[in-house]
Design a protein around this motif. Structure first.
Motif, mmCIF file in Angstrom:
data_model
loop_
_atom_site.group_PDB
_atom_site.id
_atom_site.type_symbol
_atom_site.label_atom_id
_atom_site.label_comp_id
_atom_site.label_asym_id
_atom_site.label_seq_id
_atom_site.Cartn_x
_atom_site.Cartn_y
_atom_site.Cartn_z
ATOM 1 N N PHE A 111 2.150 -5.948 -14.212
ATOM 2 C CA PHE A 111 1.999 -5.314 -12.909
ATOM 3 C C PHE A 111 1.629 -3.847 -13.081
ATOM 4 N N LYS A 112 0.895 -3.308 -12.102
ATOM 5 C CA LYS A 112 0.456 -1.913 -12.137
ATOM 6 C C LYS A 112 1.081 -1.153 -10.970
ATOM 7 N N GLU A 113 1.571 0.038 -11.267
ATOM 8 C CA GLU A 113 2.198 0.849 -10.219
ATOM 9 C C GLU A 113 1.155 1.401 -9.251
ATOM 10 N N ILE A 114 1.463 1.315 -7.969
ATOM 11 C CA ILE A 114 0.618 1.882 -6.919
ATOM 12 C C ILE A 114 1.205 3.189 -6.417
ATOM 13 N N ALA A 115 2.497 3.168 -6.084
ATOM 14 C CA ALA A 115 3.136 4.377 -5.545
ATOM 15 C C ALA A 115 4.638 4.231 -5.685
ATOM 16 N N ARG A 116 5.337 5.372 -5.545
ATOM 17 C CA ARG A 116 6.794 5.349 -5.515
ATOM 18 C C ARG A 116 7.285 6.268 -4.407
ATOM 19 N N VAL A 117 8.474 5.986 -3.899
ATOM 20 C CA VAL A 117 9.029 6.712 -2.759
ATOM 21 C C VAL A 117 10.337 7.368 -3.157
ATOM 22 N N ASP A 118 10.379 8.697 -3.011
ATOM 23 C CA ASP A 118 11.635 9.446 -3.173
ATOM 24 C C ASP A 118 12.373 9.132 -4.472
ATOM 25 N N GLY A 119 11.659 8.704 -5.484
ATOM 26 C CA GLY A 119 12.318 8.381 -6.737
ATOM 27 C C GLY A 119 13.238 7.177 -6.670
ATOM 28 N N THR A 120 13.183 6.417 -5.568
ATOM 29 C CA THR A 120 14.105 5.289 -5.391
ATOM 30 C C THR A 120 13.404 3.942 -5.386
ATOM 31 N N LEU A 121 12.137 3.902 -5.015
ATOM 32 C CA LEU A 121 11.416 2.648 -4.844
ATOM 33 C C LEU A 121 10.055 2.739 -5.513
ATOM 34 N N PHE A 225 3.771 -5.183 12.085
ATOM 35 C CA PHE A 225 3.259 -6.450 12.599
ATOM 36 C C PHE A 225 4.346 -7.306 13.230
ATOM 37 N N LEU A 226 5.598 -7.135 12.770
ATOM 38 C CA LEU A 226 6.675 -7.944 13.329
ATOM 39 C C LEU A 226 7.087 -7.451 14.705
ATOM 40 N N LYS A 227 6.824 -6.190 15.007
ATOM 41 C CA LYS A 227 7.104 -5.619 16.325
ATOM 42 C C LYS A 227 8.569 -5.775 16.721
ATOM 43 N N ASP A 228 9.445 -5.734 15.737
ATOM 44 C CA ASP A 228 10.878 -5.833 16.009
ATOM 45 C C ASP A 228 11.440 -4.418 15.975
ATOM 46 N N ASP A 229 11.507 -3.793 17.152
ATOM 47 C CA ASP A 229 11.878 -2.390 17.215
ATOM 48 C C ASP A 229 13.252 -2.117 16.612
ATOM 49 N N VAL A 230 14.169 -3.053 16.777
ATOM 50 C CA VAL A 230 15.524 -2.848 16.283
ATOM 51 C C VAL A 230 15.542 -2.791 14.762
ATOM 52 N N ALA A 231 14.655 -3.569 14.138
ATOM 53 C CA ALA A 231 14.673 -3.688 12.679
ATOM 54 C C ALA A 231 13.635 -2.813 11.989
ATOM 55 N N VAL A 232 13.092 -1.842 12.711
ATOM 56 C CA VAL A 232 12.091 -0.978 12.089
ATOM 57 C C VAL A 232 12.687 -0.335 10.836
ATOM 58 N N ASN A 233 12.010 -0.498 9.743
ATOM 59 C CA ASN A 233 12.487 0.035 8.479
ATOM 60 C C ASN A 233 11.703 1.296 8.151
ATOM 61 N N GLU A 234 12.395 2.423 8.209
ATOM 62 C CA GLU A 234 11.748 3.703 7.939
ATOM 63 C C GLU A 234 11.185 3.737 6.520
ATOM 64 N N GLY A 235 11.825 2.982 5.625
ATOM 65 C CA GLY A 235 11.331 2.927 4.253
ATOM 66 C C GLY A 235 9.924 2.371 4.167
ATOM 67 N N HIS A 236 9.587 1.406 5.043
ATOM 68 C CA HIS A 236 8.225 0.873 5.052
ATOM 69 C C HIS A 236 7.231 1.976 5.400
ATOM 70 N N ALA A 237 7.585 2.799 6.391
ATOM 71 C CA ALA A 237 6.694 3.889 6.782
ATOM 72 C C ALA A 237 6.513 4.864 5.624
ATOM 73 N N ARG A 238 7.606 5.159 4.936
ATOM 74 C CA ARG A 238 7.507 6.116 3.825
ATOM 75 C C ARG A 238 6.660 5.547 2.683
ATOM 76 N N LEU A 239 6.785 4.252 2.443
ATOM 77 C CA LEU A 239 5.963 3.636 1.403
ATOM 78 C C LEU A 239 4.490 3.691 1.785
ATOM 79 N N ASP A 240 4.165 3.294 3.012
ATOM 80 C CA ASP A 240 2.777 3.295 3.448
ATOM 81 C C ASP A 240 2.179 4.693 3.315
ATOM 82 N N ILE A 241 2.945 5.698 3.673
ATOM 83 C CA ILE A 241 2.453 7.075 3.613
ATOM 84 C C ILE A 241 2.322 7.537 2.164
ATOM 85 N N ALA A 242 3.210 7.067 1.288
ATOM 86 C CA ALA A 242 3.086 7.405 -0.137
ATOM 87 C C ALA A 242 1.791 6.840 -0.713
#
Length: 348
Positions: A111-121, A225-242
Motif C-alpha cells: 500500500f502507498k500512503e496518500i495523506a495523514r491527519v494530525d499524526g493520528t490517522l 453521501f450518507l447525509k446522516d447529520d447526527v453521525a457526521v464525522n469531523e475526521g472525514h472532513a479533516r482527511l478529505d482536506i489533508a
C-alpha cells in the motif's frame, strides 16, 4: 499457530460479538466508525474477539489486534480476508484507514500512503501509481500565475454554481474546478461533468477536473453521501482536506472558494474544518454568499424539486441555458425518471 484461527463475519445483529469488537477497538485506541458495511473478527477458544477489521465501500478500516496476540500474523490474516471480500464485491482499487503506528505494516504489503491527519490517522491505497498518477495528470494542467480551486457536486449545475465559479475565476489567473466523481447522486457523474463544462465554457481560465476517489468520495468523506447529520464525522472532513492539501500543492493553489452553506449540516461542518485547516498550509478560504433570486438562495435541491414536479419554468429560471436544454431534451428521460421516483430529493 496461525492456522488455528478463523476469520468470521460479524453480523450487525450479533450484539454480544459486536460489543467485543467495540471493546477491542477502544482498548487499541480506535473508535468504531459509524460507516461500515462489513465487519469480521478472529476469536480465541473461549470466543473472545482478539482481532477485528471492517469495510465500507472500497475502504478497509477499524483494524485492530489484541496487544497480547500481536506478532502472530493475525493482522495479515484479517487483511487477506478483507481484500478477498472486496474482490468478491468487484472492488480492486482499495483504500485503508489506519493508525500511524500501523502504517508500515500496510506499506510492507504494497500500500502507498496518500495523506495523514494530525499524526493520528494514515490513509493509504493499494495502487502504486494511483494518487501519484492523479497528481501527475493534474500537474500537466498547471499554468503560470495565481491559482484557485472550487469543488462541487453540481447535482445539477445551477446559476448558483455559475455565480461561485465567476467570483472565483475573477480572483485568480487559473481556477481549477473539481467535479465530484462519486456516482451517488440523482444526476449521474457523466451528466454532471458535461453540464459543468458547458456552463463554464466561456470562462477561459477555468480548468475542469474529475475529483476521482481523492476529493469528497466515499473513501475520503462518506458522511457527505450518507447525509446522516447526527453521525457526521469531523475526521472525514479533516482527511478529505489533508488529501486536498497535496493536490493544491501540485497545482500551486493558494485560494479555495466555497459557497455559503446555511442549510446542510454536513457541508457546514466541512466548510468550518476547511476554514480552520487550509490557512495553516497557506491556502486562503473564501466563503462566497449564495446567489439569490426572489429573496431565496438558488440551490440544486430547489431545481431537483422543480424537475420532480415537472415545473420547467422554475428550472429555466435557476439554471444556465445549457442545463435547461439538457433537461428539456429526450436524452434526460432516464435521469428525470430517477428524480421522479426518488421521493425526497432535497438530500441528494
Amino acid at each position: 499457530m496461525l492456522d488455528e484461527y478463523t476469520v468470521s463475519k460479524v453480523w450487525p445483529t450479533d450484539s454480544f460479538t459486536m460489543g467485543q469488537v467495540d471493546a477491542l477497538l477502544e482498548k487499541e485506541g480506535i473508535q468504531r466508525d459509524g460507516n461500515l458495511d462489513y465487519t469480521c473478527a478472529i476469536q480465541d477458544d473461549d470466543l473472545n474477539v482478539i482481532a477485528t477489521g471492517s469495510c465500507f465501500g472500497n475502504t478497509l478500516r477499524c483494524l485492530a489486534v489484541d496487544s497480547r496476540y500481536q506478532g502472530e500474523g493475525l493482522m495479515n490474516k484479517l487483511i487477506t480476508h478483507l481484500i478477498d471480500v472486496q474482490y468478491e464485491r468487484g472492488n480492486v482499487h482499495l483504500f485503508v484507514y489506519t493508525k500511524v503506528n500501523s502504517a508500515k505494516f500496510f506499506c510492507d504489503l504494497g500500500f502507498k500512503e496518500i495523506a495523514r491527519v494530525d499524526g493520528t490517522l494514515v490513509f493509504l491505497e493499494n495502487r502504486a501509481d494511483g494518487f501519484a498518477g492523479y497528481l501527475r495528470r493534474l500537474a500537466a494542467t498547471r499554468r503560470p500565475g495565481t491559482a484557485g480551486a472550487v469543488v462541487m457536486n453540481a447535482n445539477p449545475f445551477t446559476l448558483g454554481h455559475r455565480h461561485l465559479v465567476e467570483v472565483a475565476a475573477a480572483a485568480v489567473d487559473t481556477l481549477h474546478l473539481f467535479v465530484v466523481s462519486e456516482d451517488a447522486s440523482l444526476v449521474p457523474f457523466a451528466v454532471r461533468k458535461r453540464l459543468v463544462e458547458a456552463g463554464v465554457a466561456d470562462l477561459d481560465n477555468v480548468v475542469v477536473h474529475e475529483s476521482g476517489p481523492y476529493i469528497i468520495s466515499s473513501a475520503t468523506f462518506p458522511s457527505y453521501f450518507l447525509k446522516d447529520d447526527v453521525a457526521v464525522n469531523e475526521g472525514h472532513a479533516r482527511l478529505d482536506i489533508a488529501v486536498f492539501t497535496r493536490i493544491a500543492a501540485e497545482l500551486g493553489v493558494t485560494q479555495r472558494f466555497v459557497g455559503e452553506e446555511p442549510t446542510s449540516q454536513v457541508t457546514g461542518v466541512y466548510n468550518r474544518v476547511m476554514c480552520e485547516e487550509l490557512p495553516r498550509v497557506g491556502i486562503e478560504v473564501h466563503v462566497v454568499p449564495r446567489l439569490e433570486t426572489g429573496g431565496a438562495p438558488v440551490s440544486a435541491s430547489t431545481v431537483r424539486r422543480a424537475l420532480q414536479a415537472g415545473d420547467m419554468e422554475t428550472v429555466r429560471a435557476l439554471v444556465p441555458a445549457s442545463t435547461y436544454d439538457y433537461f428539456a431534451s429526450d436524452e434526460a428521460a432516464p435521469v428525470l425518471a430517477r428524480i421522479h421516483k426518488a421521493g425526497n430529493v432535497v438530500h441528494y
